[in-house]
Motif scaffolding. Structure first.
Motif, PDB file in Angstrom:
ATOM      1  N   LYS A 101       0.680  -1.415  -0.031  1.00  0.00           N
ATOM      2  CA  LYS A 101       0.150   0.170   0.121  1.00  0.00           C
ATOM      3  C   LYS A 101       0.712   1.333  -0.163  1.00  0.00           C
ATOM      4  N   ASP A 102       1.841   1.297   0.774  1.00  0.00           N
ATOM      5  CA  ASP A 102       2.794   2.597   0.889  1.00  0.00           C
ATOM      6  C   ASP A 102       3.644   2.652  -0.134  1.00  0.00           C
ATOM      7  N   ASN A 103       4.060   1.410  -0.732  1.00  0.00           N
ATOM      8  CA  ASN A 103       4.922   1.541  -1.986  1.00  0.00           C
ATOM      9  C   ASN A 103       4.477   0.587  -3.041  1.00  0.00           C
ATOM     10  N   PRO A 104       3.631   1.279  -4.004  1.00  0.00           N
ATOM     11  CA  PRO A 104       3.068   0.160  -4.966  1.00  0.00           C
ATOM     12  C   PRO A 104       4.131  -0.330  -5.876  1.00  0.00           C
ATOM     13  N   GLY A 105       5.242   0.076  -6.056  1.00  0.00           N
ATOM     14  CA  GLY A 105       6.299  -0.342  -6.943  1.00  0.00           C
ATOM     15  C   GLY A 105       6.808  -1.865  -6.273  1.00  0.00           C
ATOM     16  N   LEU A 106       6.510  -2.009  -5.135  1.00  0.00           N
ATOM     17  CA  LEU A 106       6.751  -3.350  -4.616  1.00  0.00           C
ATOM     18  C   LEU A 106       5.957  -4.346  -4.710  1.00  0.00           C
ATOM     19  N   VAL A 107       6.110  -5.189  -5.669  1.00  0.00           N
ATOM     20  CA  VAL A 107       4.950  -6.265  -5.828  1.00  0.00           C
ATOM     21  C   VAL A 107       5.469  -7.814  -5.479  1.00  0.00           C
ATOM     22  N   ARG A 108       4.458  -8.265  -4.655  1.00  0.00           N
ATOM     23  CA  ARG A 108       4.580  -9.689  -4.129  1.00  0.00           C
ATOM     24  C   ARG A 108       3.672 -10.570  -4.931  1.00  0.00           C
ATOM     25  N   ILE A 109       4.261 -11.659  -5.135  1.00  0.00           N
ATOM     26  CA  ILE A 109       3.271 -12.929  -5.942  1.00  0.00           C
ATOM     27  C   ILE A 109       3.312 -14.224  -5.044  1.00  0.00           C
ATOM     28  N   LEU A 110       2.283 -14.501  -4.696  1.00  0.00           N
ATOM     29  CA  LEU A 110       2.137 -15.984  -3.698  1.00  0.00           C
ATOM     30  C   LEU A 110       1.817 -16.868  -4.909  1.00  0.00           C
ATOM     31  N   GLU A 111       2.865 -17.579  -5.175  1.00  0.00           N
ATOM     32  CA  GLU A 111       2.605 -18.734  -6.245  1.00  0.00           C
ATOM     33  C   GLU A 111       2.491 -20.077  -5.530  1.00  0.00           C
ATOM     34  N   ILE A 112       1.604 -20.904  -5.975  1.00  0.00           N
ATOM     35  CA  ILE A 112       1.208 -22.314  -5.496  1.00  0.00           C
ATOM     36  C   ILE A 112       1.022 -23.055  -6.540  1.00  0.00           C
ATOM     37  N   TYR A 113       1.891 -24.138  -6.616  1.00  0.00           N
ATOM     38  CA  TYR A 113       1.846 -25.101  -7.765  1.00  0.00           C
ATOM     39  C   TYR A 113       1.592 -26.367  -7.191  1.00  0.00           C
ATOM     40  N   ALA A 114       0.925 -27.486  -8.038  1.00  0.00           N
ATOM     41  CA  ALA A 114       0.689 -28.901  -7.413  1.00  0.00           C
ATOM     42  C   ALA A 114       1.898 -29.445  -7.390  1.00  0.00           C
ATOM     43  N   SER A 115       2.943 -29.114  -8.103  1.00  0.00           N
ATOM     44  CA  SER A 115       4.239 -29.867  -8.182  1.00  0.00           C
ATOM     45  C   SER A 115       5.238 -29.031  -8.542  1.00  0.00           C
ATOM     46  N   LYS A 116       6.424 -29.529  -8.542  1.00  0.00           N
ATOM     47  CA  LYS A 116       7.590 -28.774  -9.241  1.00  0.00           C
ATOM     48  C   LYS A 116       7.412 -29.099 -10.853  1.00  0.00           C
ATOM     49  N   GLU A 117       6.896 -30.043 -11.188  1.00  0.00           N
ATOM     50  CA  GLU A 117       6.746 -30.425 -12.431  1.00  0.00           C
ATOM     51  C   GLU A 117       5.755 -29.471 -13.104  1.00  0.00           C
ATOM     52  N   ALA A 118       4.687 -29.214 -12.293  1.00  0.00           N
ATOM     53  CA  ALA A 118       3.583 -28.090 -12.784  1.00  0.00           C
ATOM     54  C   ALA A 118       4.185 -26.641 -12.931  1.00  0.00           C
ATOM     55  N   TYR A 119       5.118 -26.229 -12.030  1.00  0.00           N
ATOM     56  CA  TYR A 119       5.704 -24.934 -12.059  1.00  0.00           C
ATOM     57  C   TYR A 119       6.746 -25.057 -13.342  1.00  0.00           C
ATOM     58  N   GLU A 120       7.370 -26.135 -13.504  1.00  0.00           N
ATOM     59  CA  GLU A 120       8.405 -26.106 -14.895  1.00  0.00           C
ATOM     60  C   GLU A 120       7.632 -26.100 -16.210  1.00  0.00           C
ATOM     61  N   LEU A 121       6.516 -26.674 -16.031  1.00  0.00           N
ATOM     62  CA  LEU A 121       5.226 -26.565 -17.161  1.00  0.00           C
ATOM     63  C   LEU A 121       4.788 -25.216 -17.446  1.00  0.00           C
ATOM     64  N   HIS A 122       4.588 -24.608 -16.204  1.00  0.00           N
ATOM     65  CA  HIS A 122       4.269 -23.230 -16.463  1.00  0.00           C
ATOM     66  C   HIS A 122       5.045 -22.293 -17.148  1.00  0.00           C
ATOM     67  N   LEU A 123       6.505 -22.287 -16.842  1.00  0.00           N
ATOM     68  CA  LEU A 123       7.255 -21.579 -17.423  1.00  0.00           C
ATOM     69  C   LEU A 123       7.592 -21.649 -18.871  1.00  0.00           C
ATOM     70  N   THR A 124       6.726 -22.683 -19.489  1.00  0.00           N
ATOM     71  CA  THR A 124       7.038 -22.901 -20.925  1.00  0.00           C
ATOM     72  C   THR A 124       5.755 -22.388 -21.469  1.00  0.00           C
ATOM     73  N   THR A 125       4.727 -21.965 -20.620  1.00  0.00           N
ATOM     74  CA  THR A 125       3.450 -21.497 -21.291  1.00  0.00           C
ATOM     75  C   THR A 125       3.471 -20.490 -22.068  1.00  0.00           C
ATOM     76  N   PRO A 126       2.875 -20.046 -23.236  1.00  0.00           N
ATOM     77  CA  PRO A 126       2.657 -18.951 -24.022  1.00  0.00           C
ATOM     78  C   PRO A 126       2.434 -17.762 -23.343  1.00  0.00           C
ATOM     79  N   HIS A 127       1.381 -17.816 -22.253  1.00  0.00           N
ATOM     80  CA  HIS A 127       0.999 -16.578 -21.370  1.00  0.00           C
ATOM     81  C   HIS A 127       2.224 -16.150 -20.440  1.00  0.00           C
ATOM     82  N   PHE A 128       3.117 -17.227 -19.861  1.00  0.00           N
ATOM     83  CA  PHE A 128       4.174 -16.802 -19.136  1.00  0.00           C
ATOM     84  C   PHE A 128       5.036 -16.263 -19.698  1.00  0.00           C
TER      85      PHE A 128
END
Length: 131
Positions: free
Chosen positions: A68-95
């Motif tokens: 709130k006090d510094n909008p240029g500091l972004v945080r993202i909570l990322e939760i993946y079903a598995s490490k493999e799901a994360y690795e697949l996410h990295l290859t997607t066109p939207h990412f």
């Protein structure tokens, strides 16, 4: 009896290895955005996070927020079903689109791998949000 115990030990060992391999992956991304790019960055991030959760079964959460006090500091909570799901996410066109279009907007990026204190509570939290 001894062979039955040996077989049971092997099966339990394999199932333990399977559970470890498919363990949920939790990460917090700490991102600092270059001045002047915040609104453009947030629009691109919102598009990417929505697509990830909607299109990828292994993406449980991509929850972006900013201070709130510094909008240029972004945080993202990322939760993946598995490490493999994360690795697949990295290859997607939207990412890939997100990564390439925001590269010059990001001043700093730190990825912090996390462990859940109570992983069994997580499904309850998400069910509660549906109400």
């Amino acid at each position: 009896m001894k062979s039955l115990l040996s077989l049971l030990f092997v099966l339990l060992s394999c199932s333990g290895a399977f559970a470890q391999k498919n363990k949920m992956m939790i990460r917090i991304a700490e991102i600092e955005i270059q001045p002047g790019y915040l609104e453009e960055y947030k629009a691109i991030l919102q598009e990417e996070s929505n697509a990830s959760v909607r299109l990828e079964p292994g993406v449980i959460s991509i929850y972006p927020m900013y201070q709130k006090d510094n909008p240029g500091l972004v945080r993202i909570l990322e939760i993946y079903a598995s490490k493999e799901a994360y690795e697949l996410h990295l290859t997607t066109p939207h990412f890939q689109k997100y990564k390439t279009t925001t590269l010059s907007m990001v001043k700093s990026l730190k990825l912090i791998d996390m462990e859940a204190v109570d992983a069994e509570a997580m499904p309850k939290i998400f069910r509660k949000l549906k109400k």
